[in-house]
Design an enzyme around this catalytic site. Structure first.
Site, PDB file in Angstrom:
ATOM      1  N   ARG A 117      -5.593   3.505   0.497  1.00 26.65           N
ATOM      2  CA  ARG A 117      -4.827   3.134   1.695  1.00 26.65           C
ATOM      3  C   ARG A 117      -5.053   4.055   2.901  1.00 26.65           C
ATOM      4  O   ARG A 117      -5.190   3.570   4.017  1.00 26.65           O
ATOM      5  CB  ARG A 117      -3.327   3.015   1.361  1.00 26.65           C
ATOM      6  CG  ARG A 117      -3.039   1.942   0.297  1.00 26.65           C
ATOM      7  CD  ARG A 117      -1.564   1.613   0.174  1.00 26.65           C
ATOM      8  NE  ARG A 117      -1.086   0.912   1.345  1.00 26.65           N
ATOM      9  CZ  ARG A 117      -0.392   1.459   2.303  1.00 26.65           C
ATOM     10  NH1 ARG A 117      -0.044   2.726   2.220  1.00 26.65           N
ATOM     11  NH2 ARG A 117      -0.018   0.753   3.335  1.00 26.65           N
TER      12      ARG A 117
ATOM     13  N   CYS B 107     -17.336  11.146  -2.316  1.00 29.24           N
ATOM     14  CA  CYS B 107     -18.415  11.558  -1.414  1.00 29.24           C
ATOM     15  C   CYS B 107     -18.417  10.762  -0.128  1.00 29.24           C
ATOM     16  O   CYS B 107     -19.317   9.953   0.114  1.00 29.24           O
ATOM     17  CB  CYS B 107     -19.746  11.441  -2.139  1.00 29.24           C
ATOM     18  SG  CYS B 107     -19.797  12.609  -3.482  1.00 29.24           S
TER      19      CYS B 107
ATOM     20  N   GLY C  31       6.783  -7.101  -2.730  1.00 31.26           N
ATOM     21  CA  GLY C  31       5.871  -6.353  -3.601  1.00 31.26           C
ATOM     22  C   GLY C  31       6.070  -4.871  -3.379  1.00 31.26           C
ATOM     23  O   GLY C  31       6.674  -4.160  -4.184  1.00 31.26           O
TER      24      GLY C  31
HETATM   25  N1  LLP Z   1       3.537 -12.830  -0.673  1.00 34.66           N
HETATM   26  C1  LLP Z   1       2.308 -13.047  -0.175  1.00 34.66           C
HETATM   27  C2  LLP Z   1       1.831 -14.427  -0.012  1.00 34.66           C
HETATM   28  C3  LLP Z   1       1.475 -11.970   0.185  1.00 34.66           C
HETATM   29  O1  LLP Z   1       0.283 -12.196   0.690  1.00 34.66           O
HETATM   30  C4  LLP Z   1       1.947 -10.644   0.016  1.00 34.66           C
HETATM   31  C5  LLP Z   1       1.121  -9.485   0.377  1.00 34.66           C
HETATM   32  C6  LLP Z   1       3.240 -10.457  -0.518  1.00 34.66           C
HETATM   33  C7  LLP Z   1       4.005 -11.577  -0.848  1.00 34.66           C
HETATM   34  C8  LLP Z   1       3.825  -9.100  -0.742  1.00 34.66           C
HETATM   35  O2  LLP Z   1       3.967  -8.358   0.411  1.00 34.66           O
HETATM   36  P1  LLP Z   1       4.713  -6.929   0.360  1.00 34.66           P
HETATM   37  O3  LLP Z   1       6.175  -7.177   0.039  1.00 34.66           O
HETATM   38  O4  LLP Z   1       4.068  -6.106  -0.680  1.00 34.66           O
HETATM   39  O5  LLP Z   1       4.519  -6.393   1.720  1.00 34.66           O
HETATM   40  N2  LLP Z   1      -2.996  -3.837   0.608  1.00 34.66           N
HETATM   41  C9  LLP Z   1      -2.068  -3.753   1.726  1.00 34.66           C
HETATM   42  C10 LLP Z   1      -0.983  -4.799   1.623  1.00 34.66           C
HETATM   43  C11 LLP Z   1      -1.513  -6.204   1.572  1.00 34.66           C
HETATM   44  C12 LLP Z   1      -0.431  -7.229   1.359  1.00 34.66           C
HETATM   45  C13 LLP Z   1      -0.997  -8.580   1.115  1.00 34.66           C
HETATM   46  N3  LLP Z   1      -0.045  -9.593   0.837  1.00 34.66           N
HETATM   47  C14 LLP Z   1      -1.498  -2.348   1.792  1.00 34.66           C
HETATM   48  O6  LLP Z   1      -1.843  -1.524   0.947  1.00 34.66           O
HETATM   49  O7  LLP Z   1      -0.730  -2.022   2.688  1.00 34.66           O
END
Ligand code: LLP
Length: 443
Positions: A335, A366, A297
């Site tokens: 973040r 705020c 992602g």
């Molecule tokens: N697959 C599953 C099952 C996941 O839970 C996630 C992310 C991904 C793929 C993708 O992961 P990535 O390649 O994006 O690292 N909000 C947090 C990140 C939470 C990720 C949750 N799951 C942040 O802003 O750092």
């Protein structure tokens, strides 16, 4: 020059133009700010397609690979269309992500449905639209999914989400693969899960295993080990239950470079480790290479995105910090306040020759915790300047809110000196459209 997009801080074609303004893929960011207003999310199509192609090339030697973009990082119709055109499928986790795909004309057969508490309606809608596979997270969901599939007269393909017991060095909130996690079956529970599926769930067909170890990962060995756990379990379940599991989904997690000190591996490097682990484990367990799903992602959309803000007020604390405040903050990018995440930024308008000052970039919301960047050197920032914060493509817009009743920003796509709105700026009418006012006599 770093070799892989996720190792860059800036979108691919970022430079100063003849006016001294920051330009991305031929678009002057100061002009973008004037035309569309700020805060403004800017997505560079060139960088996005470049990283998509890096992934495709890195895994091209492995025939059975399925690249699935993790929609949670950034889901809009246009982004989905672009990644679909690059051959990506989608990891989705909600009715909203599914609706967005369908709305963009994308067939759900290219999607996998993840999540630890999918609702009845979401599952029903996903099955009605022939979702590719569902990653089943818990015992409750096995029964729920089977009953919905039965009602619809379908046999649904499923993967079993497991907790592989792998810890990686990332923020605790974005670690998922360690043993005490809300996600997936513990390895001591998989026998019972498979038995339940075999004995009670005629409408489910289990084809493989799924795991996700965390996010913003810089290590490579954790992927090698994760695949080891998945394939060992695949072999064990096949032998024990006379099954033919042939797929593994290894989740996402590859990190990106937010600041100079970050050093994520390249896409090639990570692909090499993944494919080596598959090969080694196939030999070890004497099994055929499984079909592989991978769900990046952040590394797909992170580097392609920047956010433009206008600097407004500033404050010099006597004998303390200098704050400069921008017209956005924790609502468009939670973040920093949620995870203490670090970002790089620079003044977008022509100021490169001005002296550097160490300042703290505050948001407009705020809360004292609404600080976007602590102690960053910027060229003499002052009100009216445009600040460009890098690497905001992932988990910015997707985690944005209307905190303080502030409108969600617009998003533009840039490419080849052209800019197109792909998400309109919210309006006050939209903000209040679901408000129901109390009747006169109640007041
Ligand atoms: N697959 C599953 C099952 C996941 O839970 C996630 C992310 C991904 C793929 C993708 O992961 P990535 O390649 O994006 O690292 N909000 C947090 C990140 C939470 C990720 C949750 N799951 C942040 O802003 O750092």
């Amino acid at each position: 020059m770093a070799e892989s997009v996720n190792q860059h801080i800036k979108p691919f074609n970022t430079k100063r133009n003849s006016k001294g303004n920051l330009e991305i893929s031929g678009c002057d960011t100061v002009k973008l700010a004037q035309t569309y207003g700020t805060p403004l999310y800017v997505m560079d199509e060139v960088t996005l397609r470049k990283i998509a192609n890096e992934y495709k090339n890195a895994f091209s030697s492995y025939e059975k690979v399925n690249l699935m973009f993790a929609s949670k990082a950034l889901m809009t119709g246009a982004i989905a269309q672009i990644l679909h055109s690059e051959g990506f499928g989608f990891d989705v986790v909600s009715g909203g992500e599914i609706y967005t795909l369908l709305n963009a004309g994308i067939d759900l057969k290219y999607a996998a449905f993840n999540g630890n508490n999918k609702t009845y309606d979401e599952i029903e809608n996903a099955l009605k639209n022939n979702i590719g596979h569902v990653s089943v997270d818990n015992f409750y969901e096995i029964s729920l999914l089977n009953s919905i599939a039965q009602k619809l007269g379908k046999k649904q393909k499923i993967l079993l989400r497991i907790t592989p017991g792998i810890e990686c060095h990332t923020h605790e909130y974005i670690q998922t693969g360690h043993l005490d996690s809300k996600f997936g079956f513990d390895l001591t529970q998989t026998d019972e899960a498979v038995r339940k599926i075999q004995n009670e769930c005629k409408n489910l067909e289990i084809t493989g295993l799924h795991a996700h170890i965390g996010s913003q990962i810089f290590e490579t060995k954790v992927y090698y080990d994760e695949i080891g756990v998945l394939m060992k379990e695949l072999k064990r379940l096949n032998d024990t239950f006379n099954l033919n599991l042939y797929e593994i989904n290894i989740g996402g997690g590859l990190g990106i470079t937010y600041i100079e000190d970050d050093c994520p591996p390249s896409v090639d490097k990570i692909a090499g480790v993944i494919l080596t682990s598959i090969k080694d484990n196939c030999e070890k367990y004497n099994i055929e290479p499984p079909a592989l799903y991978i769900e990046p992602g952040r590394s797909i959309v992170g580097t392609a995105g920047v956010t433009l803000y206008t600097i407004g007020s500033s404050k010099q604390v006597p004998n303390g910090r200098k704050y400069i405040a921008v017209d956005g903050g924790m609502a468009d990018n939670p973040r920093p306040s949620m995870y203490g995440a670090l970002y790089s930024a620079e003044i977008a308008n022509n100021k490169e020759d001005m002296p550097l000052q160490t300042v703290t970039v505050a948001g407009r919301f705020c809360e004292s915790g609404d600080i976007l960047i602590k102690n960053i050197e910027l060229n003499s920032p002052q009100s009216g300047d445009i600040l460009c914060v890098y690497n905001t493509g992932a988990y910015g817009y997707s985690m944005s809110s209307n905190y303080n009743r502030v409108l969600k920003p617009a998003m533009v796509l840039v490419n080849n000196s052209q800019s197109d709105i792909i998400v309109k700026r919210e309006t006050y009418e939209q903000l209040t459209q679901n408000d129901v006012l109390v009747r006169e006599k109640v007041r």
